[in-house]
Design a protein around this motif. Structure first.
Motif, mmCIF file in Angstrom:
data_model
loop_
_atom_site.group_PDB
_atom_site.id
_atom_site.type_symbol
_atom_site.label_atom_id
_atom_site.label_comp_id
_atom_site.label_asym_id
_atom_site.label_seq_id
_atom_site.Cartn_x
_atom_site.Cartn_y
_atom_site.Cartn_z
ATOM 1 N N ARG A 160 0.951 -1.413 -0.045
ATOM 2 C CA ARG A 160 0.148 -0.063 0.222
ATOM 3 C C ARG A 160 0.737 1.204 0.134
ATOM 4 N NH1 ARG A 160 -5.255 1.234 1.281
ATOM 5 N NH2 ARG A 160 -5.480 3.122 0.242
ATOM 6 N N GLU A 196 0.978 3.934 -2.896
ATOM 7 C CA GLU A 196 0.541 5.391 -2.842
ATOM 8 C C GLU A 196 1.539 6.417 -3.205
ATOM 9 O OE1 GLU A 196 -2.498 6.144 -2.222
ATOM 10 O OE2 GLU A 196 -3.056 4.216 -2.483
ATOM 11 N N ARG A 197 2.858 5.915 -2.986
ATOM 12 C CA ARG A 197 4.121 6.936 -2.995
ATOM 13 C C ARG A 197 4.907 6.683 -4.335
ATOM 14 N NH1 ARG A 197 4.981 7.994 2.252
ATOM 15 N NH2 ARG A 197 4.505 5.963 3.087
ATOM 16 N N HIS A 213 8.935 11.266 10.161
ATOM 17 C CA HIS A 213 7.633 11.828 10.555
ATOM 18 C C HIS A 213 6.510 10.592 10.779
ATOM 19 C CE1 HIS A 213 4.114 14.271 11.561
ATOM 20 N NE2 HIS A 213 3.546 13.751 10.549
ATOM 21 N N GLU A 214 6.130 10.009 9.900
ATOM 22 C CA GLU A 214 5.440 8.924 9.918
ATOM 23 C C GLU A 214 5.842 7.988 10.636
ATOM 24 O OE1 GLU A 214 4.819 7.433 5.563
ATOM 25 O OE2 GLU A 214 4.057 5.611 6.468
ATOM 26 N N VAL A 252 4.626 9.000 14.010
ATOM 27 C CA VAL A 252 3.355 9.089 14.436
ATOM 28 C C VAL A 252 2.848 7.588 14.357
ATOM 29 C CG1 VAL A 252 0.847 9.298 13.127
ATOM 30 C CG2 VAL A 252 2.686 10.928 12.933
ATOM 31 N N ILE A 288 1.201 6.325 18.206
ATOM 32 C CA ILE A 288 -0.201 5.297 18.303
ATOM 33 C C ILE A 288 0.063 4.075 18.905
ATOM 34 C CG2 ILE A 288 -1.217 7.092 16.964
ATOM 35 C CD1 ILE A 288 -1.225 4.672 14.678
ATOM 36 N N ASN A 340 -1.803 14.744 12.120
ATOM 37 C CA ASN A 340 -0.784 13.688 12.030
ATOM 38 C C ASN A 340 -1.400 12.276 11.732
ATOM 39 O OD1 ASN A 340 1.364 15.089 12.531
ATOM 40 N ND2 ASN A 340 1.482 14.520 14.767
ATOM 41 N N ILE A 356 -1.640 9.443 8.827
ATOM 42 C CA ILE A 356 -0.619 8.746 7.800
ATOM 43 C C ILE A 356 -1.386 9.002 6.304
ATOM 44 C CG2 ILE A 356 0.684 6.467 6.839
ATOM 45 C CD1 ILE A 356 1.153 7.077 9.582
ATOM 46 N N THR A 392 -0.941 8.215 3.336
ATOM 47 C CA THR A 392 -1.156 7.197 2.321
ATOM 48 C C THR A 392 -2.303 6.178 2.782
ATOM 49 O OG1 THR A 392 0.653 5.608 3.400
ATOM 50 C CG2 THR A 392 1.161 7.212 1.537
ATOM 51 N N LEU A 393 -2.689 6.289 3.814
ATOM 52 C CA LEU A 393 -3.861 5.555 4.072
ATOM 53 C C LEU A 393 -5.236 6.147 4.143
ATOM 54 C CD1 LEU A 393 -2.183 3.587 7.027
ATOM 55 C CD2 LEU A 393 -2.163 2.773 4.846
ATOM 56 N N ASN A 394 -6.326 5.547 3.850
ATOM 57 C CA ASN A 394 -7.372 6.324 4.019
ATOM 58 C C ASN A 394 -8.083 6.479 5.278
ATOM 59 O OD1 ASN A 394 -8.814 3.797 4.758
ATOM 60 N ND2 ASN A 394 -9.243 3.491 2.379
ATOM 61 N N GLU A 397 -8.364 3.064 7.253
ATOM 62 C CA GLU A 397 -7.102 2.583 7.647
ATOM 63 C C GLU A 397 -6.361 3.169 8.560
ATOM 64 O OE1 GLU A 397 -6.330 0.631 2.934
ATOM 65 O OE2 GLU A 397 -5.917 2.692 3.473
ATOM 66 N N LEU A 447 -5.299 1.511 12.128
ATOM 67 C CA LEU A 447 -3.650 1.099 12.172
ATOM 68 C C LEU A 447 -3.234 0.922 13.808
ATOM 69 C CD1 LEU A 447 -1.301 1.037 10.395
ATOM 70 C CD2 LEU A 447 -0.869 3.410 11.225
ATOM 71 N N PRO A 448 -3.835 1.502 14.833
ATOM 72 C CA PRO A 448 -3.400 0.948 16.314
ATOM 73 C C PRO A 448 -3.839 -0.363 16.554
ATOM 74 C CG PRO A 448 -4.494 3.268 16.310
ATOM 75 C CD PRO A 448 -4.746 2.649 14.778
ATOM 76 N N PHE A 457 -4.039 -2.475 14.247
ATOM 77 C CA PHE A 457 -2.977 -3.581 13.514
ATOM 78 C C PHE A 457 -1.903 -3.746 14.596
ATOM 79 C CE2 PHE A 457 0.761 -3.416 10.918
ATOM 80 C CZ PHE A 457 0.694 -4.594 10.334
ATOM 81 N N ARG A 495 -10.808 -5.430 13.226
ATOM 82 C CA ARG A 495 -10.297 -3.863 12.694
ATOM 83 C C ARG A 495 -11.088 -3.016 12.089
ATOM 84 N NH1 ARG A 495 -5.044 -6.404 11.427
ATOM 85 N NH2 ARG A 495 -5.243 -5.629 9.091
ATOM 86 N N LYS A 533 -8.747 9.759 1.656
ATOM 87 C CA LYS A 533 -7.408 10.009 1.964
ATOM 88 C C LYS A 533 -7.703 11.203 2.811
ATOM 89 C CE LYS A 533 -5.144 6.860 0.016
ATOM 90 N NZ LYS A 533 -5.135 6.734 -1.498
ATOM 91 N N ARG A 535 -9.166 7.394 15.692
ATOM 92 C CA ARG A 535 -8.216 6.749 15.848
ATOM 93 C C ARG A 535 -7.533 6.522 17.234
ATOM 94 N NH1 ARG A 535 -2.525 8.640 12.823
ATOM 95 N NH2 ARG A 535 -2.788 10.241 14.601
#
Lengths: 397, 220
Positions: free
Chosen positions: A10, A14-15, A297-298, A301, A305, B93, B95, B97-99, B102, B106-107, B109, B118, B138, B154
């Motif tokens: 993914r 995406e990149r 940064h990612e 994050v 979390i 903050n 991500i 690239t994720l919708n 997602e 993520l947490p 996951f 999830r 997105k 989230r």
């Protein structure tokens, strides 16, 4: 694990631009290794192949070679030498040749050119088969005032280009050109391009000599070549009452003499591979370092979390390996294509048949380098980022 | 319950030592809604980062449910961030690239929750913050307020007891800010502890208790 793969895919997808650039960065390096190595192997093979094709040949000369380039002529062979050689066992063919410089006239221009005379069948095997004729036909034994000329004789030596059916005057005898050679490659250009070929009979007449300057012997068994060469020297030296009148050189000993050249080729190959490897590695490191570092940064994050350093690291390593693997495979494909193109261009330019040799171990090594260097250079910034406190990493970017 | 003892944090800004936090003692009870208010540079974000286990103190300690977080390993801290705390940032903050779905998942996951659970839970959480129709967008396709609501969903993903917001309304307009505070108020009513840092007194008014900070100290 499946989820991790999906997440990694993914992120790569995406990149798109970044991923494609990273893959390209890796692929270029690997393509360099693969193509250079393949062309290098091809070159080596082309030269050794050409030489081993002549492995059954012994060149006999009345003189000796001193050092790399000088040949000291001590006289010439006689018809008796040639007939005596026929007594030696293991010999398939003997071909006596003569040569000398002659004054050649074409349309009122005079140029001194080497004229070669020999058994037409033998010369055909030695020169016509490997080099080929561009125009006309090869000499026949019953030709008399006919000649075949080398590429430079036809194109460079005179103001006007010589073609089949043109007439040359060689030492005041008229000859008709029946054939023109192709341009010879590295191995043949010395022997063919600048010479005029006649039948032995015509050459003896026009050069006004009975001298035989060169004998080529072919043996049945290559492994007997050395023994036959020694016997040839003995027989001819006896005839002339000298210890070192004749020099009989097998292709094997020629190849030995060329050992230096092979060592250089090998060295160049290894050098090229080493440079390509370093260039590729630095390129991969750079792209991977950048692409992971810009995601500090990612990483922050993710840690904020609740991701463990290990989670983040494995995710990024997975991504790096996928990208590196794709880059490595792309590089191999591109490298093979480039190698084919390069060897085609090289063959056209040198006249020597070079076929790029793609060794599977080179491909595997290329992919391995891509993945190992890629993953390692992805690992370093990913680990660094994953060890930062989340606050610090989040502040990036 | 969360409490800090003598909590201090010193940064090096080049050669200059900055005392961001000076010996802070603070107690936050379970189920409380507390706002920490103060001008920028007063140390409120530093305090929040330490409570949220995003950073480690120079001296002193943070206790969460009696656990001294300073004694925890890297992984132990990650576990607290994942299970006990939900963090909302001023900059969202997410991500990118994720919708939305997602991002919310993520947490979970990282907590090792199965894929179906999830998605189901992320779906519910997004519906709860009013983004049921934006799940596959997105972050770049969402407004600031919508992004912050994704971030709240989230933060709730692993059902934490404590939700921490660092200027959660700092990057949205007043109306959206009020809506976000409304959501947080609702979470507090459900029994969650809410800790919010802000410099806006109006926002602080949503909280049950307000603490002022200045120059790295909590004022009484």
């Amino acid at each position: 694990m499946r989820d991790k793969f999906l997440l990694a895919f993914r992120s790569i997808r995406e990149r798109k631009a970044r991923s494609i650039l990273t893959v390209l960065g890796i692929a270029v390096g690997i393509a360099a290794i693969v193509s250079l190595m393949s062309v290098g192997y091809g070159m080596e093979e082309a030269i050794t192949g050409e030489l081993t094709g002549m492995a059954d040949m012994i060149s006999v000369m009345p003189g000796e070679i001193r050092g790399a380039h000088s040949y000291i002529e001590k006289g010439s062979f006689t018809d008796r030498d040639v007939s005596d050689l026929q007594r030696i066992g293991g010999i398939k063919e003997i071909s006596a040749m003569t040569y000398d410089a002659a004054e050649v006239e074409y349309r009122n221009e005079n140029v001194p050119i080497f004229v070669f005379g020999g058994d037409t069948k033998e010369l055909e095997g030695f020169y016509v088969e490997p080099v080929g004729l561009k125009e006309g036909r090869w000499l026949r034994e019953n030709d008399y005032k006919a000649c075949v000329i080398g590429d430079r004789v036809a194109n460079d030596f005179f103001d006007e280009v010589i073609h089949v059916n043109d007439k040359l005057v060689i030492n005041s005898d008229k000859f008709i050109v029946v054939g023109v050679f192709e341009k010879g490659d590295m191995l043949y250009s010395n022997d063919v391009d600048s010479n005029i070929f006649l039948t032995l009979r015509a050459a003896k007449e026009v050069l006004q000599t009975d001298e035989i300057k060169y004998i080529i012997v072919r043996v049945y068994k290559i492994e007997e070549a050395e023994r036959v060469a020694e016997e040839i020297e003995e027989v001819i030296n006896d005839n002339h009452g000298l210890d070192d009148f004749a020099m009989a050189m097998t292709m094997g000993s020629m190849i030995e003499m060329m050992d230096d050249i092979f060592n250089i080729i090998q060295g160049v190959l290894v050098g090229i591979a080493a440079i390509a490897l370093i260039v590729a590695s630095i390129g991969i490191m750079n792209t991977m370092l950048m692409s992971v570092m810009e995601r500090t940064h990612e990483i922050g994050v993710m840690k904020a979390i609740g991701a463990k350093s290990r989670d983040v690291l494995s995710l990024f390593l997975l991504e790096s390996s996928i990208v590196s693997l794709v880059g490595g495979v792309t590089g191999c494909v591109v490298g093979v294509i480039v190698a084919k193109v390069l060897s085609f261009l090289g063959s056209t330019a040198s006249g020597l048949e070079i076929a790029a040799i793609v060794k599977p171990e080179v491909l595997l090594a290329g992919i391995a380098v891509a993945v190992i260097v890629g993953v390692l250079s992805g690992f370093y910034p990913a680990r660094k980022a994953s060890r930062m406190s989340p606050v610090e990493a989040v502040r990036y970017g | 319950m969360i409490h800090t003892e003598n909590l201090s944090k010193t940064y090096m800004m080049g050669d200059v030592e900055v005392q961001a936090l000076r010996a802070v003692d603070l107690e936050i009870k379970d189920g409380e809604f507390i706002a920490i208010i103060g001008p920028s540079g007063s140390g409120k974000s530093t305090l929040l980062n330490l409570i949220g286990c995003l950073d480690t103190p120079t001296s002193g300690a943070v206790f969460i449910d009696g656990i001294d977080t300073g004694k925890l390993s890297e992984n132990g801290l990650a576990e607290i961030r994942r299970e006990k705390i939900g963090f909302i940032f001023q900059q969202f903050n997410l991500i990118h690239t994720l919708n939305a779905l997602e991002n919310v998942a993520l947490p979970m996951f990282f907590a090792g929750v199965g894929r179906e659970t999830r998605i189901k839970r992320a779906d519910e959480l997004l519906a709860k913050v009013g983004l049921g129709d934006r799940m596959y967008h997105k972050p770049s396709e969402l407004s600031g307020g919508q992004q912050q609501r994704v971030a709240i969903a989230r933060a709730l993903s692993n059902d934490p007891e404590v939700v921490i917001g660092d200027e959660p309304t700092g990057n949205v307009d007043t109306e959206t800010g009020n809506a976000i505070m409304g959501i947080l108020k609702g979470l507090n009513r459900d029994g969650r502890t809410i800790i919010v840092v802000t410099h806006d007194a109006e926002i602080a008014a949503y909280a049950g208790r307000t603490k002022r900070m200045r120059d790295g100290r909590v004022l009484d």
